[in-house]
Design a protein around this motif. Structure first.
Motif, PDB file in Angstrom:
ATOM      1  N   GLN A  82     121.747  -1.062 -41.737  1.00  0.00           N
ATOM      2  CA  GLN A  82     123.166  -0.701 -41.738  1.00  0.00           C
ATOM      3  C   GLN A  82     123.250   0.813 -41.644  1.00  0.00           C
ATOM      4  O   GLN A  82     122.530   1.515 -42.342  1.00  0.00           O
ATOM      5  CB  GLN A  82     123.822  -1.212 -43.028  1.00  0.00           C
ATOM      6  CG  GLN A  82     125.346  -1.145 -43.023  1.00  0.00           C
ATOM      7  CD  GLN A  82     125.898   0.154 -43.556  1.00  0.00           C
ATOM      8  OE1 GLN A  82     125.318   0.763 -44.435  1.00  0.00           O
ATOM      9  NE2 GLN A  82     127.016   0.597 -43.012  1.00  0.00           N
ATOM     10  N   GLY A  84     126.507   2.717 -40.762  1.00  0.00           N
ATOM     11  CA  GLY A  84     127.794   3.404 -40.799  1.00  0.00           C
ATOM     12  C   GLY A  84     128.944   2.445 -40.999  1.00  0.00           C
ATOM     13  O   GLY A  84     128.801   1.234 -40.787  1.00  0.00           O
ATOM     14  N   VAL A  85     130.059   2.994 -41.436  1.00  0.00           N
ATOM     15  CA  VAL A  85     131.286   2.210 -41.591  1.00  0.00           C
ATOM     16  C   VAL A  85     132.354   2.892 -40.748  1.00  0.00           C
ATOM     17  O   VAL A  85     132.517   4.109 -40.812  1.00  0.00           O
ATOM     18  CB  VAL A  85     131.725   2.149 -43.066  1.00  0.00           C
ATOM     19  CG1 VAL A  85     133.146   1.635 -43.189  1.00  0.00           C
ATOM     20  CG2 VAL A  85     130.781   1.273 -43.871  1.00  0.00           C
ATOM     21  N   ILE A 172     116.541   9.577 -37.321  1.00  0.00           N
ATOM     22  CA  ILE A 172     116.177  10.021 -38.669  1.00  0.00           C
ATOM     23  C   ILE A 172     115.202   9.035 -39.319  1.00  0.00           C
ATOM     24  O   ILE A 172     114.254   9.412 -39.984  1.00  0.00           O
ATOM     25  CB  ILE A 172     117.448  10.188 -39.544  1.00  0.00           C
ATOM     26  CG1 ILE A 172     118.289  11.361 -39.026  1.00  0.00           C
ATOM     27  CG2 ILE A 172     117.081  10.407 -41.009  1.00  0.00           C
ATOM     28  CD1 ILE A 172     119.625  11.523 -39.727  1.00  0.00           C
ATOM     29  N   MET A 173     115.436   7.744 -39.085  1.00  0.00           N
ATOM     30  CA  MET A 173     114.644   6.705 -39.761  1.00  0.00           C
ATOM     31  C   MET A 173     113.272   6.485 -39.119  1.00  0.00           C
ATOM     32  O   MET A 173     112.419   5.831 -39.704  1.00  0.00           O
ATOM     33  CB  MET A 173     115.399   5.376 -39.754  1.00  0.00           C
ATOM     34  CG  MET A 173     116.608   5.374 -40.660  1.00  0.00           C
ATOM     35  SD  MET A 173     116.123   5.694 -42.381  1.00  0.00           S
ATOM     36  CE  MET A 173     117.722   5.952 -43.119  1.00  0.00           C
ATOM     37  N   HIS A 176     110.650   7.868 -41.362  1.00  0.00           N
ATOM     38  CA  HIS A 176     110.724   7.450 -42.758  1.00  0.00           C
ATOM     39  C   HIS A 176     110.403   5.987 -42.969  1.00  0.00           C
ATOM     40  O   HIS A 176     109.894   5.609 -44.000  1.00  0.00           O
ATOM     41  CB  HIS A 176     112.109   7.761 -43.329  1.00  0.00           C
ATOM     42  CG  HIS A 176     112.327   9.217 -43.506  1.00  0.00           C
ATOM     43  ND1 HIS A 176     111.804   9.906 -44.567  1.00  0.00           N
ATOM     44  CD2 HIS A 176     112.965  10.130 -42.745  1.00  0.00           C
ATOM     45  CE1 HIS A 176     112.131  11.180 -44.466  1.00  0.00           C
ATOM     46  NE2 HIS A 176     112.832  11.344 -43.365  1.00  0.00           N
TER      47      HIS A 176
ATOM     48  N   GLU B  81     128.619  10.867 -47.970  1.00  0.00           N
ATOM     49  CA  GLU B  81     127.836  10.169 -46.946  1.00  0.00           C
ATOM     50  C   GLU B  81     127.837   8.678 -47.284  1.00  0.00           C
ATOM     51  O   GLU B  81     127.600   8.302 -48.412  1.00  0.00           O
ATOM     52  CB  GLU B  81     126.406  10.720 -46.992  1.00  0.00           C
ATOM     53  CG  GLU B  81     125.508  10.350 -45.868  1.00  0.00           C
ATOM     54  CD  GLU B  81     125.434  11.432 -44.786  1.00  0.00           C
ATOM     55  OE1 GLU B  81     125.519  11.059 -43.604  1.00  0.00           O
ATOM     56  OE2 GLU B  81     125.313  12.631 -45.127  1.00  0.00           O
ATOM     57  N   GLN B  82     128.120   7.855 -46.288  1.00  0.00           N
ATOM     58  CA  GLN B  82     128.075   6.402 -46.494  1.00  0.00           C
ATOM     59  C   GLN B  82     126.619   5.978 -46.389  1.00  0.00           C
ATOM     60  O   GLN B  82     125.913   6.395 -45.477  1.00  0.00           O
ATOM     61  CB  GLN B  82     128.930   5.703 -45.432  1.00  0.00           C
ATOM     62  CG  GLN B  82     129.194   4.232 -45.715  1.00  0.00           C
ATOM     63  CD  GLN B  82     128.152   3.314 -45.125  1.00  0.00           C
ATOM     64  OE1 GLN B  82     127.634   3.568 -44.056  1.00  0.00           O
ATOM     65  NE2 GLN B  82     127.836   2.223 -45.808  1.00  0.00           N
ATOM     66  N   GLY B  84     125.325   2.500 -47.546  1.00  0.00           N
ATOM     67  CA  GLY B  84     124.942   1.099 -47.646  1.00  0.00           C
ATOM     68  C   GLY B  84     126.141   0.204 -47.809  1.00  0.00           C
ATOM     69  O   GLY B  84     127.237   0.667 -48.153  1.00  0.00           O
ATOM     70  N   LYS B 165     119.684   2.827 -53.977  1.00  0.00           N
ATOM     71  CA  LYS B 165     119.798   2.933 -52.522  1.00  0.00           C
ATOM     72  C   LYS B 165     120.422   4.286 -52.140  1.00  0.00           C
ATOM     73  O   LYS B 165     120.019   4.909 -51.150  1.00  0.00           O
ATOM     74  CB  LYS B 165     120.640   1.769 -51.992  1.00  0.00           C
ATOM     75  CG  LYS B 165     120.988   1.831 -50.522  1.00  0.00           C
ATOM     76  CD  LYS B 165     119.878   1.323 -49.637  1.00  0.00           C
ATOM     77  CE  LYS B 165     120.313   1.374 -48.171  1.00  0.00           C
ATOM     78  NZ  LYS B 165     119.253   1.076 -47.237  1.00  0.00           N
ATOM     79  N   GLU B 168     117.675   6.900 -52.607  1.00  0.00           N
ATOM     80  CA  GLU B 168     116.698   6.759 -51.516  1.00  0.00           C
ATOM     81  C   GLU B 168     117.233   7.425 -50.238  1.00  0.00           C
ATOM     82  O   GLU B 168     116.516   8.148 -49.541  1.00  0.00           O
ATOM     83  CB  GLU B 168     116.496   5.254 -51.286  1.00  0.00           C
ATOM     84  CG  GLU B 168     115.424   4.838 -50.340  1.00  0.00           C
ATOM     85  CD  GLU B 168     115.510   3.318 -50.085  1.00  0.00           C
ATOM     86  OE1 GLU B 168     115.691   2.926 -48.926  1.00  0.00           O
ATOM     87  OE2 GLU B 168     115.425   2.528 -51.061  1.00  0.00           O
ATOM     88  N   ILE B 172     115.990  10.940 -48.055  1.00  0.00           N
ATOM     89  CA  ILE B 172     115.731  10.984 -46.605  1.00  0.00           C
ATOM     90  C   ILE B 172     116.590  12.063 -45.943  1.00  0.00           C
ATOM     91  O   ILE B 172     116.150  12.789 -45.057  1.00  0.00           O
ATOM     92  CB  ILE B 172     116.005   9.602 -45.970  1.00  0.00           C
ATOM     93  CG1 ILE B 172     114.971   8.589 -46.460  1.00  0.00           C
ATOM     94  CG2 ILE B 172     115.982   9.693 -44.450  1.00  0.00           C
ATOM     95  CD1 ILE B 172     115.216   7.160 -46.007  1.00  0.00           C
ATOM     96  N   MET B 173     117.840  12.190 -46.386  1.00  0.00           N
ATOM     97  CA  MET B 173     118.781  13.100 -45.739  1.00  0.00           C
ATOM     98  C   MET B 173     118.591  14.561 -46.144  1.00  0.00           C
ATOM     99  O   MET B 173     119.154  15.450 -45.523  1.00  0.00           O
ATOM    100  CB  MET B 173     120.223  12.695 -46.078  1.00  0.00           C
ATOM    101  CG  MET B 173     120.647  11.400 -45.440  1.00  0.00           C
ATOM    102  SD  MET B 173     120.566  11.538 -43.618  1.00  0.00           S
ATOM    103  CE  MET B 173     120.791   9.820 -43.156  1.00  0.00           C
ATOM    104  N   HIS B 176     117.140  16.424 -43.273  1.00  0.00           N
ATOM    105  CA  HIS B 176     117.814  16.242 -41.989  1.00  0.00           C
ATOM    106  C   HIS B 176     119.199  16.877 -41.940  1.00  0.00           C
ATOM    107  O   HIS B 176     119.640  17.309 -40.903  1.00  0.00           O
ATOM    108  CB  HIS B 176     117.919  14.760 -41.658  1.00  0.00           C
ATOM    109  CG  HIS B 176     116.596  14.168 -41.315  1.00  0.00           C
ATOM    110  ND1 HIS B 176     116.027  14.330 -40.078  1.00  0.00           N
ATOM    111  CD2 HIS B 176     115.719  13.455 -42.043  1.00  0.00           C
ATOM    112  CE1 HIS B 176     114.862  13.724 -40.059  1.00  0.00           C
ATOM    113  NE2 HIS B 176     114.642  13.181 -41.237  1.00  0.00           N
ATOM    114  N   LYS B 177     119.887  16.894 -43.040  1.00  0.00           N
ATOM    115  CA  LYS B 177     121.250  17.402 -43.011  1.00  0.00           C
ATOM    116  C   LYS B 177     121.486  18.560 -43.973  1.00  0.00           C
ATOM    117  O   LYS B 177     122.612  18.992 -44.157  1.00  0.00           O
ATOM    118  CB  LYS B 177     122.240  16.284 -43.324  1.00  0.00           C
ATOM    119  CG  LYS B 177     122.165  15.136 -42.328  1.00  0.00           C
ATOM    120  CD  LYS B 177     123.457  14.360 -42.298  1.00  0.00           C
ATOM    121  CE  LYS B 177     123.443  13.371 -41.136  1.00  0.00           C
ATOM    122  NZ  LYS B 177     124.641  12.572 -41.079  1.00  0.00           N
TER     123      LYS B 177
END
Lengths: 244, 244
Positions: A82, A84-85, A172-173, A176, B81-82, B84, B165, B168, B172-173, B176-177
């Motif tokens: 998943q 984004g929303v 990005i993933m 990871h 940030e969304q 999950g 989650k 986690e 990761i971010m 990257h951000k």
């Protein structure tokens, strides 16, 4: 079952949770291109949309996504994530759905639930291109094919944004979660692996650095050499040590 | 306005989209600890829950999240940030909400919409700890405080999973951000920056490598030395070059 019956079953009033949909960005790797599986809508204009669907009242979000993915690819146990929303107020597919349903002879009421505002949950899936048999949604689709992310056709609503966000997250993933391996067959050469990474990241990588990084992770099992006819130049085949 | 009126306004039948909720993991960095802002529920047992809420029928998902975050922290323009979607069939807060609403004297019907199954959208927010004034939801909360992610209290439903989650994804971010900078004040020393990274990643980093990496990114502006009284040992202060 004719299309009208199929439609009535699909949108049966009490089957699904309202105002939430799922959109799937199905990535495949073919001919050194990263491709997305896109149905073309039954419209007079040329317009494509992401394969999507709704969540059953008695179905988890994950199972709904798996069901949608299976219905489009014929595959089960697909790697998915998943990412984004999409919940802007102005996202609305009322006109699109209305045009298509009128075409197949369905009369819909003005306040029909599929005309409502939908919050869409974006999932990307990574599949082995050669194993996929693209399947149509009989009601909505004219055809269903793969398109390179470098040459995407015209997309409905905000589906271009959804694809871009999915691609950004996949990049990005990639390191990871070693997600990219799901795009390859069971065995592959180091060159094929590097090409896949380069294609997704859209930049060249240094061969020696890439190879060292992959081998340092201790996730690859080296198999016999690939048969090419010229034994001394044949590259080794590899497979992932861990279960995907 | 008493609690019953407040409750009735909160859950007014036609205000919100049904069956979708938002849960926020609000991260702050304090005393070399990564902390999460958690309200304690008005129950006889000791139970905490993530700050959350619903999406207005005429409100984007992003604006709903911002509204919820502001209502809990007093802050606007929070980095979020969304990360999950939590959509299992068995996630249900009916008993919890029922116990609390009964306590404040509200009689609810069996099929009240807030008792339904909810699909929750997980967002994490990164805030400057010192700027936050934790605020209660008068109806649901007994108190609202910060808890270290190393010592989380008992959490309702699947909220522990949601926090894990979120953490986690934050890890990761982080690179990257450059998201982590939102946890610091406007200026910081290299040591403070490294400590923040180490705390989130939960591992020590080599000082020289870390410093080189940060400086190589060319995102930091070096300011005057921090005043410590001992000029020769005073560390430099830095700030982010780019707008957050």
């Amino acid at each position: 079952m004719d299309l009208i019956q199929e439609f009535e079953q699909w949108v049966g009033e009490d089957t699904y949770i309202k105002q939430v949909s799922i959109d799937c960005v199905i990535f495949g790797f073919h001919d050194n291109n990263l491709k997305v599986l896109l149905p073309k809508l039954k419209l007079d204009e040329d317009l494509w949309a992401l394969p999507g669907g709704y969540i059953g009242k008695d179905e988890s979000v994950l199972n709904a996504t798996r069901r949608i993915l299976e219905s489009r690819t014929g595959l089960v146990d697909i790697y998915l994530e998943q990412f984004g929303v999409f919940g802007e107020l102005n996202r609305n597919s009322k006109d699109l759905v209305k045009t298509i349903t009128n075409k197949i002879g369905v009369t819909t009421e003005e306040h029909f639930w599929v005309f409502d505002r939908f919050i869409s949950l974006g999932f990307y899936a990574l599949v082995e291109y050669s194993k996929v048999t693209p399947r149509l949604n009989n009601i909505l689709d004219e055809s269903c094919d793969w398109y390179s992310i470098k040459e995407l056709p015209a997309l409905a609503i905000d589906h271009d944004q959804i694809i871009q966000k999915g691609l950004e997250t996949l990049r990005i993933m990639l390191d990871h979660k070693l997600a990219g391996f799901n795009l390859l067959g069971e065995t592959f050469t180091m060159k094929e692996l590097q090409k896949m990474y380069e294609t997704i990241l859209d930049k060249p990588l240094r061969r020696d650095n890439f190879q060292r990084k992959m081998l340092d992770m201790d996730i690859l099992e080296r198999l016999e050499k690939q048969y090419t006819g010229a034994a001394n130049k044949a590259p080794y085949l590899y497979k992932l040590k861990t279960i995907k």
